[in-house]
Write an enzyme that holds these catalytic residues in place. Sequence first.
Site, PDB file in Angstrom:
ATOM      1  CG  ASP A 109      -1.827  -1.109   1.129  1.00 43.68           C
ATOM      2  OD1 ASP A 109      -2.473  -1.291  -0.117  1.00 43.68           O
ATOM      3  OD2 ASP A 109      -2.506  -1.681   2.189  1.00 43.68           O
ATOM      4  CB  THR A 132      -9.310   0.566   6.530  1.00 42.34           C
ATOM      5  OG1 THR A 132      -8.877   0.992   5.049  1.00 42.34           O
ATOM      6  CG2 THR A 132     -10.835   0.202   6.158  1.00 42.34           C
ATOM      7  CE  LYS A 153     -10.982  -1.307  11.595  1.00 41.35           C
ATOM      8  NZ  LYS A 153     -10.127  -1.632  13.040  1.00 41.35           N
TER       9      LYS A 153
HETATM   10  P1  NAD Z   1       3.224   2.347   7.497  1.00 38.97           P
HETATM   11  O1  NAD Z   1       4.583   1.616   6.977  1.00 38.97           O
HETATM   12  O2  NAD Z   1       3.400   3.427   8.823  1.00 38.97           O
HETATM   13  O3  NAD Z   1       1.938   1.539   7.337  1.00 38.97           O
HETATM   14  C1  NAD Z   1       1.161   1.580   8.082  1.00 38.97           C
HETATM   15  C2  NAD Z   1       0.134   0.508   7.625  1.00 38.97           C
HETATM   16  O4  NAD Z   1      -0.983   0.865   7.268  1.00 38.97           O
HETATM   17  C3  NAD Z   1       0.581  -0.785   6.708  1.00 38.97           C
HETATM   18  O5  NAD Z   1       0.325  -1.931   7.156  1.00 38.97           O
HETATM   19  C4  NAD Z   1      -0.283  -0.284   5.394  1.00 38.97           C
HETATM   20  O6  NAD Z   1      -0.393  -1.458   4.478  1.00 38.97           O
HETATM   21  C5  NAD Z   1      -1.526   0.156   6.272  1.00 38.97           C
HETATM   22  N1  NAD Z   1      -2.198   1.068   5.086  1.00 38.97           N
HETATM   23  C6  NAD Z   1      -1.733   2.027   4.468  1.00 38.97           C
HETATM   24  N2  NAD Z   1      -3.002   2.400   3.845  1.00 38.97           N
HETATM   25  C7  NAD Z   1      -3.906   1.683   4.348  1.00 38.97           C
HETATM   26  C8  NAD Z   1      -5.522   1.717   3.914  1.00 38.97           C
HETATM   27  N3  NAD Z   1      -5.906   2.762   3.221  1.00 38.97           N
HETATM   28  N4  NAD Z   1      -6.220   0.823   4.650  1.00 38.97           N
HETATM   29  C9  NAD Z   1      -5.730   0.110   5.555  1.00 38.97           C
HETATM   30  N5  NAD Z   1      -4.315  -0.081   5.771  1.00 38.97           N
HETATM   31  C10 NAD Z   1      -3.486   0.977   5.219  1.00 38.97           C
HETATM   32  O7  NAD Z   1       3.236   3.420   6.409  1.00 38.97           O
HETATM   33  P2  NAD Z   1       2.331   3.223   4.766  1.00 38.97           P
HETATM   34  O8  NAD Z   1       2.326   1.919   4.431  1.00 38.97           O
HETATM   35  O9  NAD Z   1       3.141   3.969   4.024  1.00 38.97           O
HETATM   36  O10 NAD Z   1       0.902   3.948   4.986  1.00 38.97           O
HETATM   37  C11 NAD Z   1       0.901   5.040   5.315  1.00 38.97           C
HETATM   38  C12 NAD Z   1      -0.643   5.385   5.947  1.00 38.97           C
HETATM   39  O11 NAD Z   1      -0.083   4.965   7.485  1.00 38.97           O
HETATM   40  C13 NAD Z   1      -0.872   6.621   6.398  1.00 38.97           C
HETATM   41  O12 NAD Z   1      -1.697   7.232   5.170  1.00 38.97           O
HETATM   42  C14 NAD Z   1      -1.729   6.541   7.541  1.00 38.97           C
HETATM   43  O13 NAD Z   1      -3.116   6.234   7.278  1.00 38.97           O
HETATM   44  C15 NAD Z   1      -0.980   5.252   8.323  1.00 38.97           C
HETATM   45  N6  NAD Z   1      -0.825   5.635   9.556  1.00 38.97           N
HETATM   46  C16 NAD Z   1      -1.291   5.100  10.813  1.00 38.97           C
HETATM   47  C17 NAD Z   1      -0.833   5.425  11.983  1.00 38.97           C
HETATM   48  C18 NAD Z   1      -1.713   4.622  13.146  1.00 38.97           C
HETATM   49  O14 NAD Z   1      -2.600   3.989  12.710  1.00 38.97           O
HETATM   50  N7  NAD Z   1      -1.241   5.200  14.194  1.00 38.97           N
HETATM   51  C19 NAD Z   1       0.074   6.619  12.107  1.00 38.97           C
HETATM   52  C20 NAD Z   1       0.713   7.000  11.082  1.00 38.97           C
HETATM   53  C21 NAD Z   1       0.193   6.684   9.836  1.00 38.97           C
END
Ligand code: NAD
Length: 265
Positions: free
Chosen positions: A51, A162, A166
């Site tokens: 992703d 998600t 989420k």
């Molecule tokens: P990352 O490596 O920190 O990945 C976070 C996880 O989120 C990975 O498992 C990825 O596959 C998953 N992910 C990404 N988009 C998703 C979606 N639309 N639905 C479900 N899961 C999803 O960083 P990344 O893979 O570059 O993803 C970036 C995203 O991480 C940001 O856009 C943000 O949504 C998310 N994020 C989450 C947190 C948290 O949950 N506390 C904090 C910072 C960023």
Amino acid sequence: MPHRKNIYLFYKQTPEMEQHVQPLQTFLKENGFHIVTDLEQAHIIASIGGDNAFLQATRKTGFRDDCLYIGISTEGLGFYTDFTTKEAEHMLHAVNNEQVEVRRYPIIEVSIDEEPPFYCLNECSIRSNVIKTFVIDVLIDDFPFETFRGDGMIVSTPTGSTAYNKSVRGAVVDPLLPSMQVSEIASLNNNEYRTLGTSFLLSSQRTLTLKVVQDGNDHPIIGVDNEALSIRHAEKVDIKISERQIKVLKLKHNSFWQKVQRKFL
Ligand code: NAD
């Protein structure tokens, strides 16, 4: 898609990734696709990776609405990746046998201090960059709705619902609803500051304005998907659902809700 076969491959150029990409390139060429290195010539933009790669591919290619995006994972299936490099033949079979469809995903348009907009596929987040709360006036279509004090806010798309959204207990939203969801990150709720305390959804007709109250702690971090913007000073952030959408090729029998079930249930 069969008649528009110029494909641009977006991936992190490491020796490990080349091992996944080289066989895929050979397979695509053997099946009549033209691998292009000039984005201008692309009809299809394929991200290779998870992703993360898909989010980067849309961002680095400018959220093109005249191209078809495809997410090809090097491991299992993700939220934006319906295909894998290991099963390239299965991907072609699906394309040739009408097992695929083109979905339009809403994206968010973010303009900071009236500057030209940025786009987000998952979310825009605004967070304090120091270990102190900060204050944001929240306006909906210029109507002063609430004043937030806390760690920050997340405004997510339906497909981004998600992800970060989420994790702060926001709702999962069907991508067929062109809407944006506003969620709080650790709001302070007391007699002085009061916010709704729950996430809320805004329709594509609305504009959300976040005004960072300038109290000396006014250098928030603004995140657009998986990148932080290098903006030193932000006073007013306008956010809305863009008229632009991206087109994504996906498997018919791998709906958003099937992905949600696979990942979370
Ligand atoms: P990352 O490596 O920190 O990945 C976070 C996880 O989120 C990975 O498992 C990825 O596959 C998953 N992910 C990404 N988009 C998703 C979606 N639309 N639905 C479900 N899961 C999803 O960083 P990344 O893979 O570059 O993803 C970036 C995203 O991480 C940001 O856009 C943000 O949504 C998310 N994020 C989450 C947190 C948290 O949950 N506390 C904090 C910072 C960023």
